[in-house]
Enzyme design. Structure first.
Site, short mmCIF file in Angstrom:
data_model
loop_
_atom_site.label_atom_id
_atom_site.label_comp_id
_atom_site.label_asym_id
_atom_site.label_seq_id
_atom_site.Cartn_x
_atom_site.Cartn_y
_atom_site.Cartn_z
N GLU A 84 -111.29 -12.65 -68.79
CA GLU A 84 -112.31 -12.55 -67.75
C GLU A 84 -113.04 -13.88 -67.69
OE1 GLU A 84 -115.87 -10.49 -70.29
OE2 GLU A 84 -114.33 -9.19 -69.46
N TYR A 130 -107.15 -21.69 -64.85
CA TYR A 130 -106.31 -20.52 -65.11
C TYR A 130 -105.30 -20.29 -63.99
CZ TYR A 130 -109.18 -19.51 -69.17
OH TYR A 130 -109.80 -19.59 -70.38
#
Length: 152
Positions: free
Chosen positions: A100, A112
């Site tokens: 997260e 990411y």
């Protein structure tokens, strides 16, 4: 791996590095790191000035923290440590990895995504902010198999 972080981790060194790297969020304490590292599901990949810490449960890996010392950012350390984590997770049987990240953390989101993670969920108002407001957390995941291996 360096002596201060090491394969098993030095909780105080990890906490200090995270404190330098996490400018907009509260870092964990050395005790937080020690507690997590003591758990058999923990997975730490570390090198000088960077680490990735997570856990493996059954066939899923979760990245809990990835940090690079600000004085050593933009040198590929985060990419290298992430790829090491993904390889180690796959070696321990994980087929997917998730994490997260704050919706406002543009740099982390780009990082990411560059490494094959896609948004898979949303936690509204998850992260408390110093001014009392709350920021959403984006859940991101990627496969470690089926053409999306740890070297992808």
């Amino acid at each position: 791996m360096n002596d201060s972080l090491g394969a098993r981790g030095n909780p105080a060194a990890l906490a200090a590095l995270q404190s330098r790297a996490y400018r907009d969020m509260s870092p964990w304490s050395a005790r937080d790191f020690a507690d997590l590292l003591d758990h058999p599901t923990a997975l730490l990949t570390a090198q000088p000035h960077a680490f990735c810490l997570g856990r493996i449960i059954v066939d899923e890996a979760e990245i809990l923290a990835l940090a690079t010392d600000p004085a050593h950012q933009r040198q590929g350390l985060a990419s290298g440590i992430l790829l090491s984590f993904l390889q180690a997770a796959a070696g321990r049987g994980a087929v997917t990895v998730f994490l997260e990240v704050a919706a406002t953390n543009v740099a982390a989101l780009a990082f990411y995504r560059k490494h094959g993670f896609d948004q898979s969920g949303l936690r509204k108002g998850y992260y408390p902010q110093p001014d009392g407001s709350r920021t959403d957390a984006l859940l991101m995941s990627r496969a470690l198999t089926q053409g999306h291996g740890p070297n992808s």
